[in-house]
Design an enzyme around this catalytic site. Structure first.
Site, PDB file in Angstrom:
ATOM      1  N   LYS A  81       0.848  -1.195   0.000  1.00 57.05           N
ATOM      2  CA  LYS A  81       0.000   0.000   0.000  1.00 57.05           C
ATOM      3  C   LYS A  81       0.877   1.235   0.000  1.00 57.05           C
ATOM      4  O   LYS A  81       1.956   1.246   0.588  1.00 57.05           O
ATOM      5  CB  LYS A  81      -0.865   0.018   1.277  1.00 57.05           C
ATOM      6  CG  LYS A  81      -2.038   0.960   1.206  1.00 57.05           C
ATOM      7  CD  LYS A  81      -3.241   0.300   0.599  1.00 57.05           C
ATOM      8  CE  LYS A  81      -4.445   1.195   0.551  1.00 57.05           C
ATOM      9  NZ  LYS A  81      -5.613   0.504   0.023  1.00 57.05           N
ATOM     10  N   GLY A 175     -20.929   6.819   4.110  1.00 57.56           N
ATOM     11  CA  GLY A 175     -19.960   7.206   3.082  1.00 57.56           C
ATOM     12  C   GLY A 175     -20.498   6.912   1.700  1.00 57.56           C
ATOM     13  O   GLY A 175     -20.682   5.755   1.319  1.00 57.56           O
ATOM     14  N   GLY A 177     -19.096   7.857  -1.299  1.00 59.46           N
ATOM     15  CA  GLY A 177     -18.052   8.197  -2.267  1.00 59.46           C
ATOM     16  C   GLY A 177     -18.127   7.226  -3.436  1.00 59.46           C
ATOM     17  O   GLY A 177     -19.214   6.741  -3.792  1.00 59.46           O
ATOM     18  N   VAL A 179     -17.266   4.035  -3.943  1.00 61.84           N
ATOM     19  CA  VAL A 179     -17.837   2.702  -3.701  1.00 61.84           C
ATOM     20  C   VAL A 179     -19.239   2.810  -3.093  1.00 61.84           C
ATOM     21  O   VAL A 179     -20.171   2.118  -3.526  1.00 61.84           O
ATOM     22  CB  VAL A 179     -16.935   1.866  -2.759  1.00 61.84           C
ATOM     23  CG1 VAL A 179     -17.557   0.513  -2.493  1.00 61.84           C
ATOM     24  CG2 VAL A 179     -15.554   1.706  -3.363  1.00 61.84           C
TER      25      VAL A 179
END
Ligand code: NAD
Length: 343
Positions: A81, A175, A177, A179
């Site tokens: 990552k 959330g 966003g 996804v």
């Protein structure tokens, strides 16, 4: 420079590479947790943190999570990552420089999108290295923004957990966003009732346009619903939120939803079914991996459709062995990694 081997989140990581450029004003960390199953794959997160130390914590935890996610999804990739915690004013130049630095890592890490990074950022990286994915391809080849695949994998998991249909069921989505909104669309198309919260008004408006009802950001976890889908940032399931959770099932896209290992047991004690985050949110990395190794979109679709049956197996294993779902998933992965290491 921070010492990553003595960091509390260090877990035998193979390498940590500090990237950036003072002149361009950007700085970041590439954490390579494991390359046992293949090159370490994981997105580039562009985020700001109170302290540099917190960025390292995130990079170490997220890269370890990618090892587990990729192994669980049976992908030929290890876990890595990037966290870019300081972005300079010339974003394109920063990402090109980063591309050079990914190239220097020599294929042990493959970059892709994560929170705060876009397809155009990946294109900038690709000008300097081929160790990058998440760029649209033509002719039925896998490629491009991975988030629709993440939404699909989470959606199909939710549908399975709710007995095969979402019509008339209430889903609380934290959330909205990339996804979360994609998930809301799939749920709305099949007649689910949506409760949503987001700190970003524009993203919230997009969900409202689908007919979703807005709930306060600090109350979405407590909303009365059939299922709670955390699709914002991590550590949302913790000692503060768990006692007040309003849904009997949790299944969402956010990485590292459990603040600590004990929170899995806390959910179990409350009789709440928890779909381990990395089992259900693998759609994006499935696409990234397929793009990197040159598979088709049809192959991605088949792999994403295998997520929900895999989740049910993890839940069965947990029940049969008296483990939390997260522990059961971790055990399956550790066995897989050990077998690969022996081979
Ligand atoms: P995104 O940045 O597009 O969306 C995140 C949304 O959460 C934003 O709208 C943001 O405003 C909102 N948000 C932030 N803090 C919030 C809070 N306290 N309460 C409510 N909303 C809040 O990111 P995304 O790509 O949609 O990813 C969402 C989550 O899923 C992240 O945890 C990410 O790591 C994880 N994930 C994403 C993918 C992918 O394919 N994009 C794959 C696997 C996991």
């Amino acid at each position: 420079m921070m010492n990553w081997k003595s960091h509390p989140s260090y877990d035998g990581h193979e390498d940590v590479v500090f990237v950036g450029d003072e002149g361009l004003g950007f700085a970041g960390i590439v954490a390579i947790h494991s390359t046992v199953l293949g090159p370490s794959g994981g997105g580039v997160r562009v985020w700001t943190y109170p302290r540099e130390e917190d960025a390292l914590t995130d990079a170490l935890r997220l890269s370890r999570g990618m090892t587990y996610k990729n192994a669980m999804a049976e992908l030929p990739m290890g876990g890595g990552k990037t966290v870019i915690y300081k972005m300079g004013p010339d974003r394109g130049a920063c990402f090109e420089k980063f591309g050079e630095q990914v190239q220097a890592i020599g294929g042990r890490y493959v970059a892709a999108e994560d929170v705060g990074a876009t397809v155009s950022d990946m294109r900038a990286i690709a000008r300097k290295t081929s160790y990058v994915s998440g760029i649209p391809k033509e002719g039925g080849q896998a490629g491009g923004d991975p988030s629709p695949w993440t939404s699909l994998g989470v959606f199909l998991s939710i549908k399975t957990l709710l007995g095969g249909a979402v019509q008339g069921r209430t889903i609380a989505v934290q959330g909205t966003g990339a996804v979360g909104l994609g998930l809301c669309k799939l749920l709305a198309d099949e007649g689910a009732k949506l409760l949503v919260a987001d700190v970003n008004a524009t993203n919230l408006d997009r969900a409202k346009a689908l007919g979703a009802e807005v709930v306060a950001v600090d109350r979405i976890h407590a909303a009365k619903a059939d299922l709670f889908a955390p699709c914002a940032l991590g550590a949302g399931l913790n000692t503060t939120t768990i006692p007040g959770l309003g849904a009997p099932i949790i299944c969402g896209a956010a990485n590292n939803q459990l603040a600590t290992e004990e929170d899995g047991a806390r959910l179990q004690a409350r009789g709440i079914v928890y779909a381990p985050d990395y089992v259900v949110n693998a759609g994006g990395i499935i696409s990234v991996s397929a793009e990197y190794i040159g598979e088709t979109e049809a192959a991605v679709d088949a792999r994403v459709r295998a997520i929900a049956p895999r989740l049910m197996k993890v839940l069965e294993t947990a029940k049969a062995e008296g483990l939390t779902p997260h522990q059961a998933a971790d055990r399956i992965v550790r066995e897989r990694l050990a077998a690969a290491q022996r081979a």
